[in-house]
Write a protein that holds these residues in place. Structure first.
Motif, PDB file in Angstrom:
ATOM      1  N   PHE A 104       0.833  -1.199   0.000  1.00 39.16           N
ATOM      2  CA  PHE A 104       0.000   0.000   0.000  1.00 39.16           C
ATOM      3  C   PHE A 104       0.873   1.257   0.000  1.00 39.16           C
ATOM      4  O   PHE A 104       0.673   2.179  -0.810  1.00 39.16           O
ATOM      5  CB  PHE A 104      -0.896  -0.020   1.240  1.00 39.16           C
ATOM      6  N   SER A 107       2.979   1.615  -3.335  1.00 35.03           N
ATOM      7  CA  SER A 107       2.133   1.952  -4.471  1.00 35.03           C
ATOM      8  C   SER A 107       1.686   3.411  -4.407  1.00 35.03           C
ATOM      9  O   SER A 107       1.742   4.136  -5.415  1.00 35.03           O
ATOM     10  CB  SER A 107       0.916   1.023  -4.505  1.00 35.03           C
ATOM     11  N   TYR A 108       1.275   3.875  -3.232  1.00 35.43           N
ATOM     12  CA  TYR A 108       0.825   5.266  -3.093  1.00 35.43           C
ATOM     13  C   TYR A 108       1.978   6.243  -3.278  1.00 35.43           C
ATOM     14  O   TYR A 108       1.802   7.327  -3.862  1.00 35.43           O
ATOM     15  CB  TYR A 108       0.172   5.460  -1.728  1.00 35.43           C
ATOM     16  N   GLY A 112       2.020   9.002  -6.199  1.00 31.35           N
ATOM     17  CA  GLY A 112       2.172  10.417  -5.873  1.00 31.35           C
ATOM     18  C   GLY A 112       3.331  11.063  -6.613  1.00 31.35           C
ATOM     19  O   GLY A 112       3.215  12.195  -7.118  1.00 31.35           O
ATOM     20  N   PHE A 148      -3.121   3.953  -7.125  1.00 28.35           N
ATOM     21  CA  PHE A 148      -3.995   4.238  -5.990  1.00 28.35           C
ATOM     22  C   PHE A 148      -5.171   3.265  -5.902  1.00 28.35           C
ATOM     23  O   PHE A 148      -5.700   3.039  -4.810  1.00 28.35           O
ATOM     24  CB  PHE A 148      -4.527   5.675  -6.060  1.00 28.35           C
TER      25      PHE A 148
END
Length: 348
Positions: A104, A107-108, A112, A148
């Protein structure tokens, strides 16, 4: 108001300055690193999806086997083994969740960075056509959805397992009851008697030290067992155990509140010679779930066991309620209204 406008102007200038100083070099480097990250995320996604698919199929197969065994009323031990297999398959949730949170975060973070790089790339172009702008914005949006949206999808995997298991590889009594009720009609009393089978063992050493051990066939949490041994003149020995361990077998040392008491042979003999024995099972909220008559078995002179004999409907008396609400684990109520209390210290 003027100061607010000045502050806003400074922050806006810093925002544009950040993107204005961004060059193609950083975007190129991000593209290199993203190739590795994207490959790792893809492999992780495949592993997660295959793991969950196999887990769900295997648990469903075991549930069908349990349902068939229960319909034929075949041996309970085989059903217990299959319940423990389901718990084992759902084990290591802590590692699974840690890996998922790492996925998580990565990946974020990647998403970003690509969104920021895309904005910087657009602002770096002096003359950009509407067609190029549209393609770049859609590409940024696609990257945004990929990085996301994928973690959110993975979080939905196996959100409602057939039998819920916590991070310590245990299931609660309520979850186990819900699982059995989902595959067949069975009472709470039979689930505890036939498939959990809580027992209590007492062992006295030659020096008079008393060891108490509890055993259950399935690792259950969020349940309280109160064992009651009633002797002559209505004297009572009450042992309260809260089942919160991931182990099915636990040992306890008896510690008296009276420091002068160091020999428990008399207490052991009182329990051994008690007239009848009962078991009360309570929920975490103190609600009575089931009550049973027990029977004493003895392997030797220095060891006895309390085992479930049959279910019976009986409301707990004031002694049981008092033991349930106190922090002390072992209580001895004598005929002369004398009371001794003991602590149970878990042996690691």
């Amino acid at each position: 108001m003027i100061e607010y406008k000045i502050l806003l102007s400074i922050q806006t200038n810093e925002f544009y300055s950040f993107f204005d100083n961004m060059t193609i070099a950083s975007i190129t480097f991000l593209a290199w690193t993203s190739a590795v990250i994207a490959a790792l995320l893809a492999v992780t996604t495949i592993i997660f999806s295959q793991f969950n698919e196999r887990l769900i199929h295997r648990v469903n197969d075991i549930s069908k086997e349990i349902q068939a065994l229960m319909s034929k009323r075949e041996n309970h031990q085989l059903i217990i083994e299959k319940i423990n297999e389901i718990i084992y398959l759902n084990a290591n949730k802590k590692v699974y969740k840690s890996t998922l949170y790492y996925f998580f975060f990565l990946s974020y973070l990647s998403g970003g960075l690509w969104v920021l790089s895309g904005i910087g790339y657009i602002l770096d172009q002096v003359n950009i056509s509407s067609g190029d702008l549209t393609v770049i914005v859609l590409a940024i949006f696609a990257i945004f959805l990929t990085f996301f949206g994928l973690p959110i999808i993975l979080f939905q995997f196996n959100r409602n397992p057939a039998l819920k298991v916590d991070n310590k590889n245990r299931t609660s009594l309520s979850n186990l009851i819900s699982y059995f009720n989902s595959i067949t009609r069975i009472s709470n009393e039979l689930i505890i008697k036939d498939y959990i089978q809580p027992t209590l063992n007492f062992t006295i050493s030659l020096s008079g030290k008393l060891m108490i051990s509890s055993n259950q066939q399935v690792p259950i949490s969020n349940v309280t067992y109160i064992f009651e041994c009633v002797g002559k003149s209505n004297s009572k020995q009450i042992i309260k155990l809260k089942s919160n361990s991931a182990k099915k077998y636990n040992e306890y040392k008896v510690k008296p509140l009276n420091k002068n008491e160091n020999n428990f042979e008399g207490l052991y003999n009182i329990i051994k010679s008690s007239t009848y024995q009962n078991l009360y099972v309570f929920s975490p909220k103190g609600e009575a779930i089931a009550t049973y008559k027990l029977w004493i078995s003895s392997d030797s002179e220095n060891k006895i066991s309390l085992n479930i004999h049959e279910y019976f409907n009986m409301s707990p008396d004031s002694y049981i309620i008092k033991a349930l609400t106190t922090k002390k684990w072992l209580h001895v109520f004598q005929a002369e209204n004398k009371q001794n209390e003991y602590k149970l210290i878990k042996v690691k």
